[in-house]
Design an enzyme around this catalytic site. Structure first.
Site, PDB file in Angstrom:
ATOM      1  N   ASP A   1       0.940  -1.032   0.335  1.00 20.02           N
ATOM      2  CA  ASP A   1       0.160   0.037   0.023  1.00 20.02           C
ATOM      3  C   ASP A   1       0.615   1.517  -0.051  1.00 20.02           C
ATOM      4  O   ASP A   1       2.005   1.253  -0.106  1.00 20.02           O
ATOM      5  CB  ASP A   1      -0.682   0.299   0.891  1.00 20.02           C
ATOM      6  CG  ASP A   1      -1.934   0.328   1.015  1.00 20.02           C
ATOM      7  OD1 ASP A   1      -1.722   1.029  -0.057  1.00 20.02           O
ATOM      8  OD2 ASP A   1      -2.826   0.341   1.412  1.00 20.02           O
ATOM      9  N   TRP A   2       0.397   2.317  -0.631  1.00 20.23           N
ATOM     10  CA  TRP A   2       0.790   3.654  -0.991  1.00 20.23           C
ATOM     11  C   TRP A   2       2.377   4.309   1.089  1.00 20.23           C
ATOM     12  O   TRP A   2       2.251   4.022   1.899  1.00 20.23           O
ATOM     13  CB  TRP A   2       0.044   4.612  -0.209  1.00 20.23           C
ATOM     14  CG  TRP A   2       0.163   6.253  -0.644  1.00 20.23           C
ATOM     15  CD1 TRP A   2       1.273   6.759   0.256  1.00 20.23           C
ATOM     16  CD2 TRP A   2       0.266   7.097  -1.182  1.00 20.23           C
ATOM     17  NE1 TRP A   2       1.197   8.517  -0.033  1.00 20.23           N
ATOM     18  CE2 TRP A   2       0.688   8.249  -1.336  1.00 20.23           C
ATOM     19  CE3 TRP A   2      -0.695   6.871  -2.761  1.00 20.23           C
ATOM     20  CZ2 TRP A   2       0.730   9.269  -1.673  1.00 20.23           C
ATOM     21  CZ3 TRP A   2      -0.815   7.815  -3.932  1.00 20.23           C
ATOM     22  CH2 TRP A   2      -0.248   9.301  -3.619  1.00 20.23           C
TER      23      TRP A   2
END
Length: 709
Positions: A287-288
């Site tokens: 994820d980011w």
């Protein structure tokens, strides 16, 4: 190596395998794996690292173009303010394919969660339809629209089992039940990817968030999780396993740590379970910034250590951060690096990016926001709205002259596309007031204020799109901005009050239940909000949706879910002078029709472990209105080698019944429905007594029992 040379290699591999009669080809995947191996051998260390990088771009400049030309950009997360049309996307792809030495196409990703231009209801709402085919079609339409821009890959579906209404991302899930998250996750994967993901109107899907993100402590986003091995394997992993088996090509690791090990560096879940045990062939993306955030977890001292821990655990692509650039050719295990790169190449080959790297730039003129898409969005939105209260059958409003007043903070709200909005615009949304006004029968007058002509008040209330979703957890799950008091104050007019709630999570509606004659949960319904609402209010559609997450009677009840386990003193399962029962249970929803459940039958009272049984019941529409009832099947393993949930959903059917019509609904219970994990976490079918219910919701139903010898 440029694109032309790679294409020649691919053609030669296909020709060789087709002509080599002594070698048996098991599937098209064998060819793709061979192609990936051949490409992998041509890449330098730097080019391999480039395939493991996803860029977040804020502008297109010479620096970006140079990075692409140098083979340092394997993926781009599409910024819709920068890549505004397919020609811009194709221009960047051209650099990667024709100007770089590797000639490997970029894969373009974007958050197409519940629509692209035509927006469908949020995912939590979609699950309330209990219609997997509808969810599949919504995902298919979203893919068709998103690919017009050249998006190849979506970060959906989210299949986190979610049982805490405080957590903002519960809106993105399919609710509190493991079985339903599996069913709807598979439907979404099939809708996005189709039978052949290389088709120009299909998207690569991404399962998120792996794993246990929905159990974040206190319902606070990004927080750690404490999940027992049993709960991990029984509750949180099964939806991912089901979707991997259905062919999902990518997986996103989650932000949380799992019992002290961050999910984005968790070798047990990423490598041992996902890649080895489940034989997942695709790639895992963080994820980011999740790789670099291993530092903040206190799991890595710096970004270099974070990179090694992530890639060694099973992360293949890092989103946004560039820590993998710090990996050293001398220190990295080359087999681990090659495996990650091959997985990326495999997905790109499956998507057909080598064969067709560019997209048709004219499709956007005819394939987005079409009449067909909006009609389906309207239908799905109406089939996801849950009727919780309908005192004295105040709804539907029709068949007599009336004046209705549509008021409240959300009566003219346009931004009802939820937190994720992709490329949609609030300007395309039909707001509640306009929908009720333009669809009103001839004898009904619609006002936007209350006066002495008002016969019925429709109070439109709810949560703004930016009060739920990622990083929007709430400690108070009552209606915000004093809207409960607003509804209560409407009683002074002494007119029936229909409360319509546009929300993204379960709410405590004890005040609304007391103040309202009807309560309709509309969620954030998307593009066709007002039209779908009018269909329900005026009776053109008979509501059939049912809740897929329990609505608590108090915030202190959280987490509340239907399938918990009994304690040694189950009759004391309550708070001091207060029940712990939900205000509205899982599976609950009213209809303009009424249904009666009778005559449950079971084909056998005793079976062996390899047999199946059939359980049936008669469902009668006792009203004068045609309707659809969602019939649910629950099972309980009464005594086992481990304690079991009081009920577990194992099946459901949508039953259409004409007025006064009766039908027999049948469910077959197979061995796989009765599997439990024993103390060693091995799946087994245990002997003993089982209870089974055919039910309208998790709190009611007809009960039978059987034994396994």
């Amino acid at each position: 190596m440029n694109f032309k040379n790679i294409f020649i290699i691919l053609i030669s591999i296909v020709t060789f395998n087709a002509c080599n009669k002594t070698k048996k080809i098991n599937s098209s995947d064998d060819i793709i794996h061979s192609q990936a191996d051949s490409i992998l051998k041509t890449l330098t260390f730097k080019q391999k690292i480039g395939q493991l990088q996803q860029r977040i771009i804020t502008k297109i400049d010479d620096d970006l173009k140079t990075e692409i030309k140098n083979g340092e950009v394997g993926s781009i997360l599409v910024n819709l303010k920068v890549i505004t049309n397919a020609s811009i996307r194709n221009e960047l792809q051209k650099i990667a394919v024709e100007d770089s030495k590797s000639g490997i196409p970029i894969i373009f990703g974007q958050d197409v969660i519940h629509g692209y231009k035509t927006m469908f209801p949020i995912n939590l709402a979609q699950s309330c339809s209990w219609d997997t085919l509808a969810v599949k079609k919504a995902a298919s339409i979203a893919a068709k629209e998103a690919t017009t821009l050249g998006i190849d890959w979506t970060f959906a579906p989210m299949i986190d089992v979610s049982r805490d209404a405080r957590w903002g991302r519960i809106a993105e899930s399919y609710g509190e039940d493991t079985f339903l998250n599996s069913q709807f996750g598979v439907a979404a994967v099939k809708g996005f990817q189709g039978k052949d993901v290389s088709q120009p109107n299909k998207l690569v899907s991404c399962l998120k968030h792996y794993v246990g993100y929905g159990a974040s402590i206190g319902g606070r986003d990004y927080q750690y999780t404490e999940i027992s091995k049993r709960t991990l394997h029984e509750t949180y992993l099964p939806p991912f396993k089901a979707c991997v088996d259905a062919g999902a090509l990518t997986v996103m690791s989650s932000f949380n740590d799992i019992n002290g090990i961050p999910a984005s560096a968790n070798k047990e879940t990423l490598k041992h379970i996902l890649k080895n045990k489940w034989q997942f062939s695709g790639f895992v993306i963080s994820d980011w910034d999740a790789v670099e955030q291993l530092i903040y977890h206190g799991y890595a001292t710096d970004s270099t250590e974070a990179a090694y821990k992530a890639i060694n655990a099973g992360i293949d692509i890092e989103m946004k951060s560039n820590t993998f650039k710090k990996l050293s050719e001398e220190k990295i295990d080359i087999n681990i690096l090659n495996d990650a790169v091959k997985r990326v190449l495999y997905v790109k080959l499956k998507k057909g990016l080598f064969k067709t790297p560019y997209v048709n730039e004219n499709r956007s003129k005819k394939d987005v926001l079409t009449k067909e898409h909006k009609l389906f969005a309207r239908k799905l939105a109406s089939e996801t709205m849950v009727l919780l209260e309908n005192k004295n059958n105040i709804l539907p409003i029709k068949n007599k002259p009336l004046t209705i007043s549509v008021v409240g903070l959300f009566s003219k709200e346009q931004n009802l596309n939820g937190w994720w909005k992709s490329n949609s615009s609030p300007n395309d949304v039909i707001n509640p007031y306009i929908g009720l006004l333009k669809n009103a029968p001839d004898n009904i007058q619609v006002l936007d204020k209350i006066n002495n002509k008002t016969d019925i008040i429709i109070a439109c209330v709810g949560e703004k799109h930016n009060t739920f979703g990622e990083n929007h957890s709430r400690s108070n799950i009552e209606l915000p901005n004093n809207q409960s008091k607003f509804i209560s104050a409407l009683k002074k007019h002494k007119k029936p009050i229909i409360t319509v709630i546009f929300n993204g999570r379960p709410l405590n509606l004890t005040s609304e239940k007391e103040s309202s004659d009807a309560i309709l949960i509309a969620w954030h319904p998307g593009t066709e909000t007002g039209n779908a609402l009018a269909d329900i209010i005026y009776g053109n559609v008979n509501p059939s949706a049912k809740l897929t997450t329990s609505f608590p009677a108090a915030i202190g009840h959280i987490p509340v879910f239907y399938n918990d386990r009994n304690s040694g003193r189950p009759k004391y399962d309550f708070y001091t002078k207060e029940s712990c029962e939900p205000l509205y249970p899982f599976g609950y929803g009213l209809n303009y029709s009424t249904f009666e459940y009778q005559n449950i039958k079971i084909s056998n009272k005793e079976i062996s472990k390899n047999e199946s049984i059939t359980v049936s019941a008669t469902i009668t529409n006792t009203s004068n209105v045609n309707g659809t009832e969602i019939v649910q099947l629950y099972i309980q393993d009464v005594v086992g080698s481990t304690t079991r949930p009081v009920k577990e959903l194992k099946g459901f059917k949508k039953l259409k019944l004409k007025a006064k019509e009766s039908k027999t609904v049948k469910f077959t219970i197979n061995t796989k429905d009765l599997l439990v994990l024993n103390q060693e976490l091995n799946p087994v079918v245990e002997s003993g007594q089982f209870n089974v219910w055919i039910a309208p919701n998790s709190n009611k139903g007809l009960k039978e029992s059987f034994k396994i010898k």
